[in-house]
Design a protein around this motif. Structure first.
Motif, PDB file in Angstrom:
ATOM      1  N   ASN A 195      13.638 108.073  -9.209  1.00  0.00           N
ATOM      2  CA  ASN A 195      13.727 109.472 -10.065  1.00  0.00           C
ATOM      3  C   ASN A 195      15.179 110.119  -9.871  1.00  0.00           C
ATOM      4  O   ASN A 195      15.042 111.396  -9.918  1.00  0.00           O
ATOM      5  N   THR A 196      16.090 109.579  -9.916  1.00  0.00           N
ATOM      6  CA  THR A 196      17.408 109.976  -9.703  1.00  0.00           C
ATOM      7  C   THR A 196      18.115 110.074 -11.173  1.00  0.00           C
ATOM      8  O   THR A 196      18.523 108.936 -11.655  1.00  0.00           O
ATOM      9  N   ASP A 197      18.336 111.289 -11.932  1.00  0.00           N
ATOM     10  CA  ASP A 197      18.813 111.160 -13.251  1.00  0.00           C
ATOM     11  C   ASP A 197      20.253 111.364 -12.777  1.00  0.00           C
ATOM     12  O   ASP A 197      20.845 112.105 -12.323  1.00  0.00           O
ATOM     13  N   ILE A 198      21.178 110.696 -14.075  1.00  0.00           N
ATOM     14  CA  ILE A 198      22.406 110.818 -14.159  1.00  0.00           C
ATOM     15  C   ILE A 198      22.903 111.109 -15.776  1.00  0.00           C
ATOM     16  O   ILE A 198      22.138 110.544 -16.584  1.00  0.00           O
ATOM     17  N   PHE A 199      23.741 112.087 -15.990  1.00  0.00           N
ATOM     18  CA  PHE A 199      23.850 112.523 -17.166  1.00  0.00           C
ATOM     19  C   PHE A 199      25.471 111.917 -17.487  1.00  0.00           C
ATOM     20  O   PHE A 199      26.151 112.053 -16.867  1.00  0.00           O
ATOM     21  N   ILE A 200      25.491 111.710 -18.707  1.00  0.00           N
ATOM     22  CA  ILE A 200      26.317 110.726 -19.169  1.00  0.00           C
ATOM     23  C   ILE A 200      27.037 111.551 -20.476  1.00  0.00           C
ATOM     24  O   ILE A 200      26.444 111.849 -21.526  1.00  0.00           O
ATOM     25  N   VAL A 201      28.379 111.744 -20.540  1.00  0.00           N
ATOM     26  CA  VAL A 201      29.181 112.288 -21.869  1.00  0.00           C
ATOM     27  C   VAL A 201      30.194 111.371 -21.903  1.00  0.00           C
ATOM     28  O   VAL A 201      30.835 110.993 -21.025  1.00  0.00           O
ATOM     29  N   GLU A 202      30.524 110.870 -23.328  1.00  0.00           N
ATOM     30  CA  GLU A 202      31.332 109.973 -23.557  1.00  0.00           C
ATOM     31  C   GLU A 202      32.448 110.522 -24.815  1.00  0.00           C
ATOM     32  O   GLU A 202      31.786 111.311 -25.514  1.00  0.00           O
ATOM     33  N   MET A 233      32.097 112.273 -11.697  1.00  0.00           N
ATOM     34  CA  MET A 233      33.224 111.463 -11.743  1.00  0.00           C
ATOM     35  C   MET A 233      33.659 111.617 -13.260  1.00  0.00           C
ATOM     36  O   MET A 233      32.895 111.334 -14.294  1.00  0.00           O
ATOM     37  N   ALA A 234      34.971 111.865 -13.575  1.00  0.00           N
ATOM     38  CA  ALA A 234      35.298 112.070 -14.999  1.00  0.00           C
ATOM     39  C   ALA A 234      36.670 111.070 -15.127  1.00  0.00           C
ATOM     40  O   ALA A 234      37.400 110.959 -14.156  1.00  0.00           O
ATOM     41  N   MET A 235      36.710 110.343 -16.209  1.00  0.00           N
ATOM     42  CA  MET A 235      37.846 109.529 -16.313  1.00  0.00           C
ATOM     43  C   MET A 235      38.319 109.313 -17.854  1.00  0.00           C
ATOM     44  O   MET A 235      37.486 109.802 -18.545  1.00  0.00           O
ATOM     45  N   ASN A 236      39.548 109.248 -17.944  1.00  0.00           N
ATOM     46  CA  ASN A 236      39.965 108.911 -19.474  1.00  0.00           C
ATOM     47  C   ASN A 236      40.970 107.729 -19.481  1.00  0.00           C
ATOM     48  O   ASN A 236      41.739 107.289 -18.450  1.00  0.00           O
ATOM     49  N   TRP A 237      41.378 107.366 -20.454  1.00  0.00           N
ATOM     50  CA  TRP A 237      42.102 106.013 -20.574  1.00  0.00           C
ATOM     51  C   TRP A 237      43.677 106.288 -20.420  1.00  0.00           C
ATOM     52  O   TRP A 237      44.094 105.317 -20.021  1.00  0.00           O
ATOM     53  N   VAL A 277      37.213 106.349 -24.941  1.00  0.00           N
ATOM     54  CA  VAL A 277      38.427 106.934 -24.299  1.00  0.00           C
ATOM     55  C   VAL A 277      38.049 107.751 -23.378  1.00  0.00           C
ATOM     56  O   VAL A 277      39.250 108.093 -22.505  1.00  0.00           O
ATOM     57  N   GLY A 278      36.981 108.275 -23.031  1.00  0.00           N
ATOM     58  CA  GLY A 278      36.586 109.436 -21.841  1.00  0.00           C
ATOM     59  C   GLY A 278      35.125 109.016 -21.576  1.00  0.00           C
ATOM     60  O   GLY A 278      34.422 109.011 -22.102  1.00  0.00           O
ATOM     61  N   LEU A 279      35.205 109.318 -20.225  1.00  0.00           N
ATOM     62  CA  LEU A 279      33.512 109.168 -19.472  1.00  0.00           C
ATOM     63  C   LEU A 279      33.347 110.201 -18.418  1.00  0.00           C
ATOM     64  O   LEU A 279      34.343 110.152 -17.662  1.00  0.00           O
ATOM     65  N   VAL A 280      32.288 110.907 -18.611  1.00  0.00           N
ATOM     66  CA  VAL A 280      32.233 111.726 -17.511  1.00  0.00           C
ATOM     67  C   VAL A 280      30.502 111.567 -16.923  1.00  0.00           C
ATOM     68  O   VAL A 280      29.633 111.244 -17.931  1.00  0.00           O
ATOM     69  N   MET A 281      30.422 111.317 -15.688  1.00  0.00           N
ATOM     70  CA  MET A 281      28.891 111.008 -15.039  1.00  0.00           C
ATOM     71  C   MET A 281      28.709 112.119 -14.039  1.00  0.00           C
ATOM     72  O   MET A 281      29.642 112.332 -13.259  1.00  0.00           O
ATOM     73  N   VAL A 282      27.231 112.639 -14.248  1.00  0.00           N
ATOM     74  CA  VAL A 282      27.094 113.534 -13.234  1.00  0.00           C
ATOM     75  C   VAL A 282      25.631 113.371 -12.605  1.00  0.00           C
ATOM     76  O   VAL A 282      24.631 112.947 -13.551  1.00  0.00           O
TER      77      VAL A 282
END
Length: 121
Positions: free
Chosen positions: A108-115, A85-89, A49-54
């Motif tokens: 070698n570009t890292d992306i961090f994800i929180v769900e 970018m952050a999004m929610n339903w 229901v929510g996603l953050v990518m950094v």
């Protein structure tokens, strides 16, 4: 006169449960290495229901795109050094639940994800 007991609220989890009737939890996606080719950074999950990518890289950029492969010319731009970018339903409807692809301006570009996910009892 009979009154209903006020539900006990001691955390944001309780607030969400009382308001929406579901419980939620979070998970950290693994830091994913994105390079100059399409990489899936978040799999399709109808319970998300929510996603953050950094973008964690100091100088390279990342484009992210739902469903179809991201390219240098297609996707949502995440700038270097913390572009996010952050999004929610509620605001973004089904976007958080979709599969997301990433494409970086270099290797070698890292992306961090929180769900944020609906948890099952």
């Amino acid at each position: 006169m009979v009154t209903e007991a006020t539900p006990r609220v001691t955390s944001v989890y309780d607030l969400i449960g009382h308001r929406f009737g579901v419980t939620v939890d979070y998970r950290f996606g693994e830091v994913t290495n994105v390079d100059g080719s399409d990489v899936i950074v978040a799999r399709n999950d109808p319970g998300r229901v929510g996603l953050v990518m950094v973008n964690l890289h100091a100088s390279q950029t990342i484009n992210v795109s739902p469903i179809r492969p991201a390219t240098a010319a297609l996707g949502i731009f995440l700038g270097s050094s913390g572009g996010s970018m952050a999004m929610n339903w509620q605001d973004d409807l089904i976007l958080p639940a979709l599969e997301w692809h990433g494409f970086a301006s270099g290797s070698n570009t890292d992306i961090f994800i929180v769900e944020i996910i609906i948890s099952t009892p």
